[in-house]
Design a protein around this motif. Sequence first.
Motif, mmCIF file in Angstrom:
data_model
loop_
_atom_site.group_PDB
_atom_site.id
_atom_site.type_symbol
_atom_site.label_atom_id
_atom_site.label_comp_id
_atom_site.label_asym_id
_atom_site.label_seq_id
_atom_site.Cartn_x
_atom_site.Cartn_y
_atom_site.Cartn_z
ATOM 1 N N SER A 84 -1.220 4.362 3.364
ATOM 2 C CA SER A 84 -1.850 3.866 2.142
ATOM 3 C C SER A 84 -0.800 3.304 1.189
ATOM 4 O O SER A 84 -0.970 2.239 0.599
ATOM 5 C CB SER A 84 -2.630 4.987 1.441
ATOM 6 O OG SER A 84 -3.880 5.195 2.049
ATOM 7 N N ALA A 85 0.303 4.051 1.036
ATOM 8 C CA ALA A 85 1.373 3.586 0.151
ATOM 9 C C ALA A 85 2.026 2.331 0.707
ATOM 10 O O ALA A 85 2.443 1.446 -0.053
ATOM 11 C CB ALA A 85 2.415 4.685 -0.033
ATOM 12 N N GLY A 86 2.140 2.223 2.032
ATOM 13 C CA GLY A 86 2.710 1.029 2.639
ATOM 14 C C GLY A 86 1.853 -0.194 2.394
ATOM 15 O O GLY A 86 2.354 -1.265 2.032
ATOM 16 N N ILE A 87 0.549 -0.044 2.588
ATOM 17 C CA ILE A 87 -0.377 -1.146 2.299
ATOM 18 C C ILE A 87 -0.327 -1.458 0.807
ATOM 19 O O ILE A 87 -0.320 -2.624 0.395
ATOM 20 C CB ILE A 87 -1.807 -0.779 2.732
ATOM 21 C CG1 ILE A 87 -1.865 -0.641 4.256
ATOM 22 C CG2 ILE A 87 -2.802 -1.844 2.261
ATOM 23 C CD1 ILE A 87 -3.169 -0.084 4.774
ATOM 24 N N GLY A 88 -0.267 -0.401 -0.004
ATOM 25 C CA GLY A 88 -0.163 -0.596 -1.447
ATOM 26 C C GLY A 88 1.113 -1.320 -1.842
ATOM 27 O O GLY A 88 1.119 -2.163 -2.742
ATOM 28 N N PHE A 89 2.213 -1.000 -1.161
ATOM 29 C CA PHE A 89 3.477 -1.680 -1.426
ATOM 30 C C PHE A 89 3.363 -3.169 -1.120
ATOM 31 O O PHE A 89 3.834 -4.020 -1.881
ATOM 32 C CB PHE A 89 4.593 -1.050 -0.582
ATOM 33 C CG PHE A 89 5.880 -1.825 -0.613
ATOM 34 C CD1 PHE A 89 6.733 -1.736 -1.699
ATOM 35 C CD2 PHE A 89 6.231 -2.653 0.450
ATOM 36 C CE1 PHE A 89 7.918 -2.462 -1.736
ATOM 37 C CE2 PHE A 89 7.407 -3.370 0.427
ATOM 38 C CZ PHE A 89 8.252 -3.276 -0.667
ATOM 39 N N GLY A 90 2.737 -3.495 0.015
ATOM 40 C CA GLY A 90 2.560 -4.895 0.367
ATOM 41 C C GLY A 90 1.735 -5.628 -0.672
ATOM 42 O O GLY A 90 2.071 -6.747 -1.091
ATOM 43 N N ILE A 91 0.639 -4.992 -1.105
ATOM 44 C CA ILE A 91 -0.211 -5.598 -2.129
ATOM 45 C C ILE A 91 0.566 -5.742 -3.434
ATOM 46 O O ILE A 91 0.469 -6.766 -4.125
ATOM 47 C CB ILE A 91 -1.475 -4.749 -2.344
ATOM 48 C CG1 ILE A 91 -2.318 -4.709 -1.060
ATOM 49 C CG2 ILE A 91 -2.308 -5.315 -3.496
ATOM 50 C CD1 ILE A 91 -3.496 -3.756 -1.132
#
Length: 444
Positions: A381-388
Amino acid sequence: MSVTFSEVMSRTPLRTFQVVTFIICAVVLVADGMDAQILGIVAPIIIEDFGIDRATFGLALSAALIGFGIGSWGGGWHGDIVGRRWSLALAATVFSLGTIAVSTSADVGQMTFWRLVSGLGFGSAYANAIALTGEWLPERWRSVGVTTLSVGTPAGGMVVGVMAPTLVENYDWNGSFVFLGILTLLVVILIITFLRDSPTFLLARGKVEEAKKAALRVTDEALDLVAETHHSDVEGGSIGVLHRSNLRLNIGVGIAFTSATMVAYGILGWTTTFLVAKGFPFDQASYAVAVAGMTSIFASIAAGLIVHRWGSKLAMNCFSVALFMTMILLAIMLESLADVPSDGERIMVVVLIGTAGALFSASIASMYAIMTYAYPASCRSAGIGFGIFMGRFGAIGSLGLGGWLLDIGEGSTTPFFAVLCVGAVLISSAAFVVDRPVPPASKS
Protein backbone atom coordinates in the motif's frame (compact mmCIF):
# COMPACT_ATOMS: atom_id res chain seq x y z
CA MET A 1 1.45 -28.98 3.79
CA SER A 2 2.17 -25.25 4.06
CA VAL A 3 1.13 -23.02 1.15
CA THR A 4 0.96 -19.30 0.39
CA PHE A 5 -2.35 -17.62 -0.25
CA SER A 6 -1.28 -16.86 -3.85
CA GLU A 7 -0.76 -20.58 -4.42
CA VAL A 8 -4.21 -21.26 -3.02
CA MET A 9 -5.83 -18.71 -5.35
CA SER A 10 -3.92 -20.03 -8.37
CA ARG A 11 -5.68 -23.39 -8.15
CA THR A 12 -9.18 -22.32 -7.15
CA PRO A 13 -11.88 -20.64 -9.24
CA LEU A 14 -12.73 -16.99 -8.70
CA ARG A 15 -15.22 -16.74 -5.83
CA THR A 16 -18.10 -14.33 -5.20
CA PHE A 17 -16.26 -12.56 -2.38
CA GLN A 18 -13.36 -11.68 -4.68
CA VAL A 19 -15.72 -10.28 -7.31
CA VAL A 20 -17.61 -8.25 -4.70
CA THR A 21 -14.33 -6.86 -3.36
CA PHE A 22 -13.32 -5.77 -6.85
CA ILE A 23 -16.71 -4.14 -7.54
CA ILE A 24 -16.82 -2.17 -4.29
CA CYS A 25 -13.26 -0.91 -4.72
CA ALA A 26 -14.13 0.10 -8.27
CA VAL A 27 -17.18 2.04 -7.04
CA VAL A 28 -15.01 3.81 -4.45
CA LEU A 29 -12.54 4.93 -7.10
CA VAL A 30 -15.25 6.07 -9.53
CA ALA A 31 -16.68 8.21 -6.73
CA ASP A 32 -13.13 9.41 -6.06
CA GLY A 33 -12.76 10.39 -9.72
CA MET A 34 -16.11 12.21 -9.79
CA ASP A 35 -15.31 14.27 -6.71
CA ALA A 36 -11.78 14.96 -7.93
CA GLN A 37 -12.69 16.13 -11.44
CA ILE A 38 -15.85 18.15 -10.92
CA LEU A 39 -13.80 21.26 -10.16
CA GLY A 40 -11.89 21.13 -13.44
CA ILE A 41 -15.08 20.66 -15.44
CA VAL A 42 -16.95 23.61 -13.89
CA ALA A 43 -13.79 25.74 -13.81
CA PRO A 44 -14.97 28.32 -16.41
CA ILE A 45 -18.15 28.97 -14.37
CA ILE A 46 -16.32 29.41 -11.05
CA ILE A 47 -13.63 31.59 -12.64
CA GLU A 48 -16.34 33.93 -13.90
CA ASP A 49 -18.24 33.80 -10.58
CA PHE A 50 -15.13 34.65 -8.53
CA GLY A 51 -13.87 37.18 -11.06
CA ILE A 52 -10.32 35.75 -11.20
CA ASP A 53 -7.92 34.74 -13.97
CA ARG A 54 -7.10 31.18 -14.94
CA ALA A 55 -3.63 31.24 -13.41
CA THR A 56 -5.04 32.19 -9.98
CA PHE A 57 -7.68 29.47 -10.19
CA GLY A 58 -4.89 26.98 -10.85
CA LEU A 59 -4.17 27.14 -7.09
CA ALA A 60 -7.53 25.54 -6.33
CA LEU A 61 -7.08 22.95 -9.06
CA SER A 62 -3.64 21.94 -7.83
CA ALA A 63 -4.57 21.85 -4.12
CA ALA A 64 -6.34 18.49 -4.39
CA LEU A 65 -3.29 17.08 -6.11
CA ILE A 66 -1.04 18.18 -3.25
CA GLY A 67 -3.40 16.53 -0.79
CA PHE A 68 -3.62 13.50 -3.08
CA GLY A 69 0.14 13.03 -2.97
CA ILE A 70 0.36 13.37 0.79
CA GLY A 71 -2.71 11.22 1.30
CA SER A 72 -1.53 8.45 -1.03
CA TRP A 73 1.77 7.90 0.75
CA GLY A 74 0.46 8.62 4.26
CA GLY A 75 -2.73 6.65 3.65
CA GLY A 76 -0.77 3.79 2.10
CA TRP A 77 1.50 3.66 5.13
CA HIS A 78 -1.59 3.73 7.36
CA GLY A 79 -3.08 0.86 5.36
CA ASP A 80 0.09 -1.22 5.83
CA ILE A 81 -0.16 -0.70 9.59
CA VAL A 82 -3.86 -0.90 10.50
CA GLY A 83 -5.28 -2.60 7.41
CA ARG A 84 -6.53 -1.65 3.93
CA ARG A 85 -10.22 -1.91 4.81
CA TRP A 86 -10.42 0.69 7.59
CA SER A 87 -7.98 2.99 5.84
CA LEU A 88 -10.18 2.88 2.74
CA ALA A 89 -13.31 3.67 4.76
CA LEU A 90 -11.58 6.63 6.42
CA ALA A 91 -10.32 7.90 3.06
CA ALA A 92 -13.78 7.83 1.47
CA THR A 93 -15.25 9.68 4.45
CA VAL A 94 -12.60 12.40 4.24
CA PHE A 95 -12.96 13.13 0.54
CA SER A 96 -16.77 13.05 0.61
CA LEU A 97 -16.98 15.56 3.47
CA GLY A 98 -14.27 17.67 1.85
CA THR A 99 -16.26 17.78 -1.39
CA ILE A 100 -19.35 18.98 0.47
CA ALA A 101 -17.28 21.65 2.22
CA VAL A 102 -16.05 23.05 -1.13
CA SER A 103 -19.60 24.28 -1.75
CA THR A 104 -19.24 26.76 1.12
CA SER A 105 -16.21 28.48 -0.43
CA ALA A 106 -16.58 32.23 -0.85
CA ASP A 107 -13.23 32.74 -2.61
CA VAL A 108 -10.36 30.83 -4.17
CA GLY A 109 -8.46 30.71 -0.86
CA GLN A 110 -11.20 28.81 0.96
CA MET A 111 -11.71 26.53 -2.03
CA THR A 112 -7.99 25.74 -2.11
CA PHE A 113 -8.06 24.69 1.56
CA TRP A 114 -11.03 22.36 1.20
CA ARG A 115 -9.65 20.82 -1.97
CA LEU A 116 -6.43 20.11 -0.08
CA VAL A 117 -8.45 18.25 2.57
CA SER A 118 -10.37 16.34 -0.10
CA GLY A 119 -7.10 15.36 -1.75
CA LEU A 120 -5.93 13.56 1.39
CA GLY A 121 -8.85 11.19 0.99
CA PHE A 122 -8.47 10.89 -2.80
CA GLY A 123 -4.88 9.64 -2.49
CA SER A 124 -5.39 7.27 0.42
CA ALA A 125 -8.39 5.67 -1.29
CA TYR A 126 -6.39 4.84 -4.41
CA ALA A 127 -3.43 3.31 -2.60
CA ASN A 128 -5.55 1.08 -0.37
CA ALA A 129 -8.22 0.07 -2.90
CA ILE A 130 -5.65 -1.11 -5.43
CA ALA A 131 -3.52 -2.94 -2.85
CA LEU A 132 -6.59 -4.63 -1.34
CA THR A 133 -7.97 -5.75 -4.70
CA GLY A 134 -4.61 -6.97 -5.98
CA GLU A 135 -4.14 -9.16 -2.91
CA TRP A 136 -7.54 -10.82 -3.28
CA LEU A 137 -7.07 -11.64 -6.99
CA PRO A 138 -5.07 -14.58 -8.38
CA GLU A 139 -2.11 -13.77 -10.62
CA ARG A 140 -4.03 -14.65 -13.79
CA TRP A 141 -6.51 -11.84 -13.02
CA ARG A 142 -4.32 -9.42 -11.07
CA SER A 143 -2.96 -7.18 -13.87
CA VAL A 144 -6.35 -6.88 -15.55
CA GLY A 145 -8.13 -6.29 -12.23
CA VAL A 146 -5.71 -3.62 -11.04
CA THR A 147 -5.58 -1.76 -14.36
CA THR A 148 -9.36 -1.85 -14.57
CA LEU A 149 -9.57 -0.29 -11.11
CA SER A 150 -7.30 2.51 -12.21
CA VAL A 151 -10.03 3.84 -14.52
CA GLY A 152 -11.68 5.31 -11.44
CA THR A 153 -10.47 8.83 -12.23
CA PRO A 154 -11.32 8.84 -15.96
CA ALA A 155 -14.55 6.91 -15.41
CA GLY A 156 -15.55 9.37 -12.72
CA GLY A 157 -14.63 12.15 -15.13
CA MET A 158 -16.83 10.60 -17.80
CA VAL A 159 -19.80 10.35 -15.44
CA VAL A 160 -19.44 13.82 -14.00
CA GLY A 161 -18.69 15.25 -17.45
CA VAL A 162 -22.11 14.03 -18.59
CA MET A 163 -23.82 15.10 -15.34
CA ALA A 164 -22.16 18.51 -14.96
CA PRO A 165 -24.38 20.58 -17.29
CA THR A 166 -27.55 19.23 -15.63
CA LEU A 167 -26.18 19.58 -12.09
CA VAL A 168 -25.01 23.15 -12.69
CA GLU A 169 -28.31 24.08 -14.32
CA ASN A 170 -30.38 22.70 -11.43
CA TYR A 171 -28.15 23.33 -8.41
CA ASP A 172 -25.46 25.79 -9.55
CA TRP A 173 -21.82 24.80 -8.97
CA ASN A 174 -22.23 24.88 -5.16
CA GLY A 175 -25.07 22.39 -5.10
CA SER A 176 -23.21 20.11 -7.51
CA PHE A 177 -20.47 19.57 -4.91
CA VAL A 178 -23.01 18.85 -2.17
CA PHE A 179 -24.80 16.30 -4.36
CA LEU A 180 -21.61 14.41 -5.19
CA GLY A 181 -20.33 14.48 -1.60
CA ILE A 182 -23.52 12.96 -0.20
CA LEU A 183 -23.48 10.30 -2.92
CA THR A 184 -19.95 9.31 -1.89
CA LEU A 185 -20.87 8.95 1.80
CA LEU A 186 -23.12 6.04 0.86
CA VAL A 187 -20.08 4.15 -0.43
CA VAL A 188 -18.51 4.11 3.05
CA ILE A 189 -21.28 1.79 4.22
CA LEU A 190 -20.37 -0.73 1.51
CA ILE A 191 -16.70 -0.67 2.51
CA ILE A 192 -17.34 -1.38 6.18
CA THR A 193 -20.02 -4.00 5.54
CA PHE A 194 -18.45 -6.13 2.83
CA LEU A 195 -14.68 -5.64 2.57
CA ARG A 196 -12.02 -7.52 4.57
CA ASP A 197 -8.21 -7.45 4.72
CA SER A 198 -6.49 -10.19 2.70
CA PRO A 199 -4.67 -13.22 4.11
CA THR A 200 -1.54 -12.00 2.28
CA PHE A 201 -1.56 -8.74 4.26
CA LEU A 202 -2.48 -10.43 7.55
CA LEU A 203 0.34 -12.97 7.20
CA ALA A 204 2.82 -10.17 6.44
CA ARG A 205 1.73 -8.59 9.76
CA GLY A 206 2.13 -11.91 11.62
CA LYS A 207 -1.62 -12.44 12.12
CA VAL A 208 -1.70 -16.11 11.16
CA GLU A 209 -5.04 -17.11 12.68
CA GLU A 210 -6.84 -14.09 11.23
CA ALA A 211 -5.31 -14.93 7.86
CA LYS A 212 -6.61 -18.50 7.99
CA LYS A 213 -10.09 -17.24 8.86
CA ALA A 214 -10.05 -14.70 6.03
CA ALA A 215 -8.89 -17.36 3.55
CA LEU A 216 -12.09 -19.35 4.21
CA ARG A 217 -13.92 -16.75 2.11
CA VAL A 218 -12.32 -18.27 -1.00
CA THR A 219 -11.48 -21.82 0.15
CA ASP A 220 -13.57 -24.72 1.40
CA GLU A 221 -11.27 -25.81 4.24
CA ALA A 222 -8.75 -24.38 6.70
CA LEU A 223 -5.21 -24.40 5.33
CA ASP A 224 -1.73 -24.07 6.81
CA LEU A 225 -0.81 -20.71 5.30
CA VAL A 226 2.65 -19.14 5.24
CA ALA A 227 3.75 -15.65 4.25
CA GLU A 228 4.61 -14.88 0.63
CA THR A 229 8.20 -14.97 -0.59
CA HIS A 230 8.48 -11.88 -2.75
CA HIS A 231 10.82 -11.28 -5.74
CA SER A 232 12.80 -8.65 -3.83
CA ASP A 233 16.36 -8.86 -2.51
CA VAL A 234 15.18 -9.58 1.02
CA GLU A 235 13.84 -13.02 1.84
CA GLY A 236 10.16 -12.87 2.68
CA GLY A 237 9.86 -9.36 1.28
CA SER A 238 9.75 -7.71 4.73
CA ILE A 239 11.17 -4.36 3.65
CA GLY A 240 10.12 -0.74 3.59
CA VAL A 241 9.41 1.33 0.50
CA LEU A 242 12.74 3.17 0.71
CA HIS A 243 14.84 0.02 1.17
CA ARG A 244 17.89 -0.04 -1.13
CA SER A 245 16.49 -2.98 -3.10
CA ASN A 246 13.64 -0.72 -4.26
CA LEU A 247 15.92 2.06 -5.57
CA ARG A 248 15.54 1.54 -9.33
CA LEU A 249 11.89 0.64 -8.91
CA ASN A 250 11.21 3.86 -7.02
CA ILE A 251 13.11 6.03 -9.51
CA GLY A 252 11.47 4.49 -12.57
CA VAL A 253 8.00 4.58 -11.06
CA GLY A 254 8.50 8.18 -9.94
CA ILE A 255 9.58 9.49 -13.34
CA ALA A 256 7.02 7.55 -15.38
CA PHE A 257 4.11 8.21 -13.06
CA THR A 258 4.96 11.91 -12.83
CA SER A 259 5.06 12.17 -16.61
CA ALA A 260 1.84 10.24 -17.20
CA THR A 261 -0.15 12.22 -14.66
CA MET A 262 1.24 15.49 -16.02
CA VAL A 263 -0.28 14.69 -19.40
CA ALA A 264 -3.48 13.26 -17.90
CA TYR A 265 -4.31 16.18 -15.62
CA GLY A 266 -3.23 18.68 -18.23
CA ILE A 267 -5.90 17.30 -20.56
CA LEU A 268 -8.58 16.55 -17.94
CA GLY A 269 -8.10 19.78 -16.01
CA TRP A 270 -7.80 22.31 -18.84
CA THR A 271 -9.70 20.86 -21.82
CA THR A 272 -12.95 22.71 -21.12
CA THR A 273 -11.02 25.95 -20.61
CA PHE A 274 -8.91 25.90 -23.79
CA LEU A 275 -11.76 24.54 -25.93
CA VAL A 276 -14.13 27.28 -24.78
CA ALA A 277 -11.37 29.79 -25.64
CA LYS A 278 -11.16 28.21 -29.11
CA GLY A 279 -14.89 28.73 -29.77
CA PHE A 280 -16.46 25.53 -28.40
CA PRO A 281 -19.73 25.87 -26.41
CA PHE A 282 -19.34 24.77 -22.77
CA ASP A 283 -21.51 21.67 -23.18
CA GLN A 284 -19.40 20.45 -26.12
CA ALA A 285 -16.17 21.16 -24.25
CA SER A 286 -17.51 19.22 -21.26
CA TYR A 287 -18.50 16.40 -23.61
CA ALA A 288 -14.90 16.14 -24.84
CA VAL A 289 -13.78 15.39 -21.28
CA ALA A 290 -16.51 12.76 -21.02
CA VAL A 291 -15.26 11.13 -24.24
CA ALA A 292 -11.73 11.00 -22.81
CA GLY A 293 -13.16 9.29 -19.74
CA MET A 294 -15.03 6.79 -21.88
CA THR A 295 -12.00 5.81 -23.98
CA SER A 296 -9.95 5.61 -20.79
CA ILE A 297 -12.15 2.86 -19.41
CA PHE A 298 -11.61 0.55 -22.37
CA ALA A 299 -7.93 1.45 -22.72
CA SER A 300 -7.17 0.74 -19.07
CA ILE A 301 -8.80 -2.67 -19.23
CA ALA A 302 -6.94 -3.39 -22.46
CA ALA A 303 -3.70 -2.25 -20.81
CA GLY A 304 -4.06 -5.00 -18.23
CA LEU A 305 -4.41 -7.60 -20.96
CA ILE A 306 -1.45 -6.15 -22.87
CA VAL A 307 0.79 -6.03 -19.80
CA HIS A 308 -0.19 -9.57 -18.84
CA ARG A 309 0.42 -10.91 -22.37
CA TRP A 310 3.51 -8.98 -23.49
CA GLY A 311 4.92 -7.56 -20.27
CA SER A 312 5.19 -4.00 -19.01
CA LYS A 313 8.38 -3.04 -20.90
CA LEU A 314 6.89 -3.34 -24.37
CA ALA A 315 3.58 -1.87 -23.24
CA MET A 316 5.06 1.29 -21.72
CA ASN A 317 7.27 1.96 -24.75
CA CYS A 318 4.31 1.68 -27.14
CA PHE A 319 2.06 3.88 -25.02
CA SER A 320 4.77 6.54 -24.74
CA VAL A 321 5.37 6.82 -28.50
CA ALA A 322 1.67 6.83 -29.39
CA LEU A 323 0.83 9.50 -26.80
CA PHE A 324 3.67 11.73 -28.05
CA MET A 325 2.31 11.60 -31.61
CA THR A 326 -1.24 12.28 -30.40
CA MET A 327 -0.14 15.40 -28.49
CA ILE A 328 1.57 16.76 -31.60
CA LEU A 329 -1.48 16.15 -33.80
CA LEU A 330 -3.84 17.71 -31.23
CA ALA A 331 -1.68 20.83 -30.94
CA ILE A 332 -1.55 21.23 -34.73
CA MET A 333 -5.31 20.75 -34.99
CA LEU A 334 -6.11 23.34 -32.32
CA GLU A 335 -3.76 25.92 -33.86
CA SER A 336 -5.42 25.51 -37.26
CA LEU A 337 -9.02 25.95 -36.04
CA ALA A 338 -11.18 28.66 -37.54
CA ASP A 339 -12.57 31.39 -35.26
CA VAL A 340 -15.84 29.44 -35.33
CA PRO A 341 -14.86 25.76 -35.63
CA SER A 342 -16.82 23.66 -38.10
CA ASP A 343 -18.59 20.48 -37.07
CA GLY A 344 -15.86 18.42 -38.71
CA GLU A 345 -13.12 20.28 -36.83
CA ARG A 346 -14.91 19.83 -33.53
CA ILE A 347 -15.32 16.10 -34.12
CA MET A 348 -11.64 15.72 -34.98
CA VAL A 349 -10.56 17.55 -31.82
CA VAL A 350 -12.83 15.38 -29.68
CA VAL A 351 -11.45 12.23 -31.35
CA LEU A 352 -7.87 13.30 -30.59
CA ILE A 353 -8.72 14.14 -26.98
CA GLY A 354 -10.39 10.75 -26.66
CA THR A 355 -7.30 9.07 -28.09
CA ALA A 356 -5.07 10.96 -25.66
CA GLY A 357 -7.35 9.88 -22.81
CA ALA A 358 -6.99 6.26 -23.84
CA LEU A 359 -3.20 6.41 -24.02
CA PHE A 360 -2.44 8.29 -20.82
CA SER A 361 -4.91 6.13 -18.93
CA ALA A 362 -3.33 2.97 -20.32
CA SER A 363 0.05 4.26 -19.14
CA ILE A 364 -1.22 5.05 -15.65
CA ALA A 365 -3.09 1.75 -15.42
CA SER A 366 0.08 -0.13 -16.35
CA MET A 367 1.97 1.69 -13.60
CA TYR A 368 -0.49 0.33 -11.04
CA ALA A 369 0.08 -3.18 -12.38
CA ILE A 370 3.85 -2.68 -12.13
CA MET A 371 3.65 -1.39 -8.54
CA THR A 372 1.28 -4.15 -7.40
CA TYR A 373 3.64 -6.74 -8.87
CA ALA A 374 6.94 -5.20 -7.76
CA TYR A 375 6.35 -4.08 -4.16
CA PRO A 376 6.18 -6.81 -1.44
CA ALA A 377 3.09 -7.20 0.76
CA SER A 378 4.80 -5.62 3.76
CA CYS A 379 4.92 -2.25 1.97
CA ARG A 380 2.54 -2.68 -0.96
CA SER A 381 0.00 0.00 0.00
CA ALA A 382 2.80 2.40 0.91
CA GLY A 383 4.64 1.49 -2.30
CA ILE A 384 1.60 2.25 -4.44
CA GLY A 385 1.10 5.38 -2.35
CA PHE A 386 4.71 6.39 -2.96
CA GLY A 387 4.22 6.04 -6.71
CA ILE A 388 1.06 8.13 -6.58
CA PHE A 389 2.82 10.68 -4.38
CA MET A 390 5.61 11.09 -6.92
CA GLY A 391 3.05 11.27 -9.71
CA ARG A 392 1.37 14.22 -8.04
CA PHE A 393 4.30 16.44 -8.97
CA GLY A 394 3.38 16.11 -12.63
CA ALA A 395 -0.31 16.53 -11.93
CA ILE A 396 0.23 19.57 -9.71
CA GLY A 397 2.56 21.08 -12.28
CA SER A 398 0.12 20.70 -15.17
CA LEU A 399 -2.87 21.98 -13.19
CA GLY A 400 -1.00 24.73 -11.39
CA LEU A 401 0.99 25.95 -14.39
CA GLY A 402 -1.42 24.92 -17.15
CA GLY A 403 -3.32 28.21 -16.92
CA TRP A 404 -0.04 30.14 -17.05
CA LEU A 405 1.11 28.20 -20.13
CA LEU A 406 -2.21 28.93 -21.84
CA ASP A 407 -1.98 32.60 -20.87
CA ILE A 408 1.57 33.12 -22.17
CA GLY A 409 0.48 31.54 -25.44
CA GLU A 410 -1.85 34.52 -25.90
CA GLY A 411 -4.42 32.40 -27.70
CA SER A 412 -1.98 29.69 -28.77
CA THR A 413 -1.85 26.29 -27.08
CA THR A 414 1.68 25.56 -28.35
CA PRO A 415 3.53 26.16 -25.01
CA PHE A 416 0.97 24.01 -23.21
CA PHE A 417 1.29 21.05 -25.56
CA ALA A 418 5.07 21.34 -25.86
CA VAL A 419 5.32 20.51 -22.15
CA LEU A 420 2.85 17.62 -22.49
CA CYS A 421 4.94 16.17 -25.34
CA VAL A 422 7.98 16.02 -23.04
CA GLY A 423 5.86 14.19 -20.48
CA ALA A 424 4.71 11.67 -23.08
CA VAL A 425 8.32 10.80 -23.94
CA LEU A 426 9.38 10.35 -20.29
CA ILE A 427 6.68 7.73 -19.69
CA SER A 428 9.04 5.25 -21.35
CA SER A 429 11.31 5.41 -18.27
CA ALA A 430 9.06 2.69 -16.79
CA ALA A 431 10.55 0.37 -19.41
CA PHE A 432 14.19 1.43 -19.10
CA VAL A 433 14.66 2.16 -15.38
CA VAL A 434 12.33 -0.18 -13.42
CA ASP A 435 14.22 -3.39 -12.62
CA ARG A 436 11.16 -5.50 -11.71
CA PRO A 437 8.89 -5.14 -14.73
CA VAL A 438 5.84 -7.35 -15.09
CA PRO A 439 7.05 -10.26 -17.26
CA PRO A 440 5.17 -11.54 -20.32
CA ALA A 441 2.69 -14.31 -19.55
CA SER A 442 4.97 -16.92 -21.08
CA LYS A 443 7.73 -16.06 -18.54
CA SER A 444 5.69 -15.31 -15.41
